[in-house]
Design a protein around this motif. Structure first.
Motif, PDB file in Angstrom:
ATOM      1  N   CYS A   1      -1.410 -20.145 -13.103  1.00 31.91           N
ATOM      2  CA  CYS A   1      -1.226 -19.416 -12.967  1.00 31.91           C
ATOM      3  C   CYS A   1      -2.076 -17.917 -14.031  1.00 31.91           C
ATOM      4  N   ASP A   2      -1.687 -16.919 -12.816  1.00 35.60           N
ATOM      5  CA  ASP A   2      -1.857 -15.561 -13.407  1.00 35.60           C
ATOM      6  C   ASP A   2      -0.999 -14.479 -13.607  1.00 35.60           C
ATOM      7  N   LEU A   3      -0.499 -14.253 -15.050  1.00 33.62           N
ATOM      8  CA  LEU A   3       0.808 -13.522 -14.493  1.00 33.62           C
ATOM      9  C   LEU A   3       0.370 -12.729 -15.403  1.00 33.62           C
ATOM     10  N   ALA A   4       1.269 -11.385 -15.781  1.00 31.71           N
ATOM     11  CA  ALA A   4       1.169  -9.443 -16.529  1.00 31.71           C
ATOM     12  C   ALA A   4       2.970  -9.681 -16.357  1.00 31.71           C
ATOM     13  N   LEU A   5       2.468  -8.607 -17.345  1.00 30.61           N
ATOM     14  CA  LEU A   5       3.930  -7.949 -18.319  1.00 30.61           C
ATOM     15  C   LEU A   5       2.940  -5.940 -18.017  1.00 30.61           C
ATOM     16  N   HIS A   6       3.729  -5.401 -17.380  1.00 31.36           N
ATOM     17  CA  HIS A   6       3.538  -3.823 -17.406  1.00 31.36           C
ATOM     18  C   HIS A   6       4.397  -3.756 -18.019  1.00 31.36           C
ATOM     19  N   PRO A   7       4.778  -2.729 -19.105  1.00 31.58           N
ATOM     20  CA  PRO A   7       5.758  -1.694 -19.095  1.00 31.58           C
ATOM     21  C   PRO A   7       5.182  -0.870 -18.402  1.00 31.58           C
ATOM     22  N   VAL A   8       6.853  -0.366 -17.834  1.00 32.21           N
ATOM     23  CA  VAL A   8       7.653   0.626 -17.534  1.00 32.21           C
ATOM     24  C   VAL A   8       8.536   1.332 -17.570  1.00 32.21           C
ATOM     25  N   ASP A   9       8.533   2.859 -16.769  1.00 37.20           N
ATOM     26  CA  ASP A   9      10.108   3.544 -17.151  1.00 37.20           C
ATOM     27  C   ASP A   9      11.110   3.076 -16.341  1.00 37.20           C
ATOM     28  N   ASN A  10      12.119   3.801 -16.537  1.00 35.47           N
ATOM     29  CA  ASN A  10      13.081   3.421 -15.795  1.00 35.47           C
ATOM     30  C   ASN A  10      13.105   4.248 -14.291  1.00 35.47           C
ATOM     31  N   GLU A  11      12.184   4.919 -13.931  1.00 33.97           N
ATOM     32  CA  GLU A  11      10.981   5.058 -12.301  1.00 33.97           C
ATOM     33  C   GLU A  11      10.944   4.052 -11.947  1.00 33.97           C
ATOM     34  N   ASN A  12       9.910   3.651 -12.851  1.00 33.36           N
ATOM     35  CA  ASN A  12       9.100   2.346 -11.745  1.00 33.36           C
ATOM     36  C   ASN A  12       9.907   1.631 -12.004  1.00 33.36           C
ATOM     37  N   ALA A  13      10.708   0.919 -13.103  1.00 33.24           N
ATOM     38  CA  ALA A  13      11.260  -0.262 -12.803  1.00 33.24           C
ATOM     39  C   ALA A  13      12.118   0.248 -11.791  1.00 33.24           C
ATOM     40  N   ALA A  14      13.417   1.137 -10.645  1.00 33.12           N
ATOM     41  CA  ALA A  14      13.969   1.586 -10.060  1.00 33.12           C
ATOM     42  C   ALA A  14      12.806   1.400  -8.728  1.00 33.12           C
ATOM     43  N   ARG A  15      11.404   1.524  -8.852  1.00 32.71           N
ATOM     44  CA  ARG A  15      10.833   1.106  -8.034  1.00 32.71           C
ATOM     45  C   ARG A  15      10.490  -0.755  -7.429  1.00 32.71           C
ATOM     46  N   VAL A  16      10.122  -1.161  -8.649  1.00 36.39           N
ATOM     47  CA  VAL A  16       9.887  -2.730  -8.510  1.00 36.39           C
ATOM     48  C   VAL A  16      10.630  -3.169  -7.847  1.00 36.39           C
ATOM     49  N   CYS A  17      12.189  -2.552  -8.584  1.00 37.00           N
ATOM     50  CA  CYS A  17      13.607  -3.895  -7.804  1.00 37.00           C
ATOM     51  C   CYS A  17      12.898  -3.571  -6.645  1.00 37.00           C
ATOM     52  N   MET A  18      13.415  -2.456  -6.032  1.00 36.68           N
ATOM     53  CA  MET A  18      13.580  -1.177  -4.578  1.00 36.68           C
ATOM     54  C   MET A  18      12.629  -2.643  -3.828  1.00 36.68           C
ATOM     55  N   LEU A  19      11.462  -2.410  -3.808  1.00 37.88           N
ATOM     56  CA  LEU A  19      10.492  -2.921  -3.443  1.00 37.88           C
ATOM     57  C   LEU A  19      10.390  -4.429  -3.362  1.00 37.88           C
ATOM     58  N   GLY A  20      10.739  -5.116  -4.737  1.00 37.77           N
ATOM     59  CA  GLY A  20      11.010  -6.198  -4.744  1.00 37.77           C
ATOM     60  C   GLY A  20       8.851  -7.293  -4.423  1.00 37.77           C
ATOM     61  N   GLU A  21       8.592  -7.916  -3.527  1.00 38.70           N
ATOM     62  CA  GLU A  21       7.747  -8.473  -2.952  1.00 38.70           C
ATOM     63  C   GLU A  21       6.646  -7.300  -2.849  1.00 38.70           C
ATOM     64  N   ASN A  22       7.595  -6.415  -1.681  1.00 38.74           N
ATOM     65  CA  ASN A  22       6.550  -5.698  -1.050  1.00 38.74           C
ATOM     66  C   ASN A  22       5.775  -4.237  -2.196  1.00 38.74           C
ATOM     67  N   LEU A  23       5.753  -4.857  -3.104  1.00 39.09           N
ATOM     68  CA  LEU A  23       5.397  -4.570  -4.162  1.00 39.09           C
ATOM     69  C   LEU A  23       3.790  -5.023  -4.332  1.00 39.09           C
ATOM     70  N   TYR A  24       3.766  -6.191  -3.827  1.00 37.38           N
ATOM     71  CA  TYR A  24       2.126  -6.072  -3.872  1.00 37.38           C
ATOM     72  C   TYR A  24       1.478  -5.409  -2.592  1.00 37.38           C
ATOM     73  N   LYS A  25       1.975  -5.252  -1.805  1.00 36.67           N
ATOM     74  CA  LYS A  25       1.135  -4.082  -0.785  1.00 36.67           C
ATOM     75  C   LYS A  25       1.151  -2.799  -1.211  1.00 36.67           C
ATOM     76  N   THR A  26       1.468  -2.618  -2.264  1.00 30.40           N
ATOM     77  CA  THR A  26       1.197  -1.432  -2.554  1.00 30.40           C
ATOM     78  C   THR A  26      -0.023  -1.204  -3.659  1.00 30.40           C
ATOM     79  N   ASN A  27      -0.449   0.246  -4.212  1.00 34.60           N
ATOM     80  CA  ASN A  27      -1.005   0.716  -4.647  1.00 34.60           C
ATOM     81  C   ASN A  27      -1.167  -0.287  -6.504  1.00 34.60           C
TER      82      ASN A  27
END
Length: 189
Positions: A12-38
């Motif tokens: 496994c290769d897992l990472a934790l990244h601190p996020v603010d509320n805006e980025n947390a909402a973006r992560v939740c909205m994009l789901g697996e599509n987050l991996y297709k972004t920068n």
């Protein structure tokens, strides 16, 4: 003689990244599509990740001194583990972290120490990340590295890779991470 330890199972290769509320909402909205972004650049952008062999009941653990098998009880790995922590996360002001990565790659990792005259399994030190509370799964251990008699392996190689699938990105409250890392530090002390 050469001492060899091979673990076959899930990498496994897992990472934790601190996020603010805006980025947390973006992560939740994009789901697996987050991996297709920068945002994928987050995945290995800092020291908040762990890459290693996930220790499960299905992991195959083999040790040998030259061609002679060495009896290594798999439970010894968990009990002899040095739990690594991601200290820098504890002091971050963000209230949440994003978990990215994968934990289902079928593969193996082999560590080899040269010039070992005899093997004493008590001399193994297993460097482990524990993700129990973060992932909500008991005994979620990731073996990052192994020392023998206080020294790193002369060589460590990955093998038998069969591909992986990204986990659904998830947002975890920073308090959960702090509790996990804090509990592990207390246990190690």
């Amino acid at each position: 003689m050469n001492l060899t330890l091979t673990i076959t199972g899930l990498c496994c290769d897992l990472a934790l990244h601190p996020v603010d509320n805006e980025n947390a909402a973006r992560v939740c909205m994009l789901g697996e599509n987050l991996y297709k972004t920068n945002s994928l650049e987050w995945w290995r952008a800092n020291g908040n990740n762990t890459c290693g062999m996930r220790l499960t009941r299905d992991s195959r653990i083999e040790a040998s001194l030259d061609d002679a098998p060495v009896d290594l009880d798999p439970d010894h790995i968990a009990t002899a583990a040095t739990i690594l922590t991601q200290r820098e996360l504890l002091d971050r002001p963000e209230a949440q972290v994003c978990l990215l990565g994968y934990d289902d790659e079928q593969c193996s990792r082999t560590w080899t120490w040269r010039n070992v005259s005899a093997c004493d399994v008590e001399r193994f030190q297993f460097l482990v990340q524990c993700w129990d509370r973060i992932l909500g799964e008991k005994d979620y251990l990731v073996l990052e590295d192994v020392l023998y008699d206080g020294r790193a392996a002369d060589s460590a190689a990955w093998g038998e890779s069969q591909g992986f699938s990204f986990r659904e990105p998830m947002v975890v409250p920073m308090d959960v991470v702090r509790n996990e890392l804090g509990a592990r530090q207390e246990k190690a002390a």
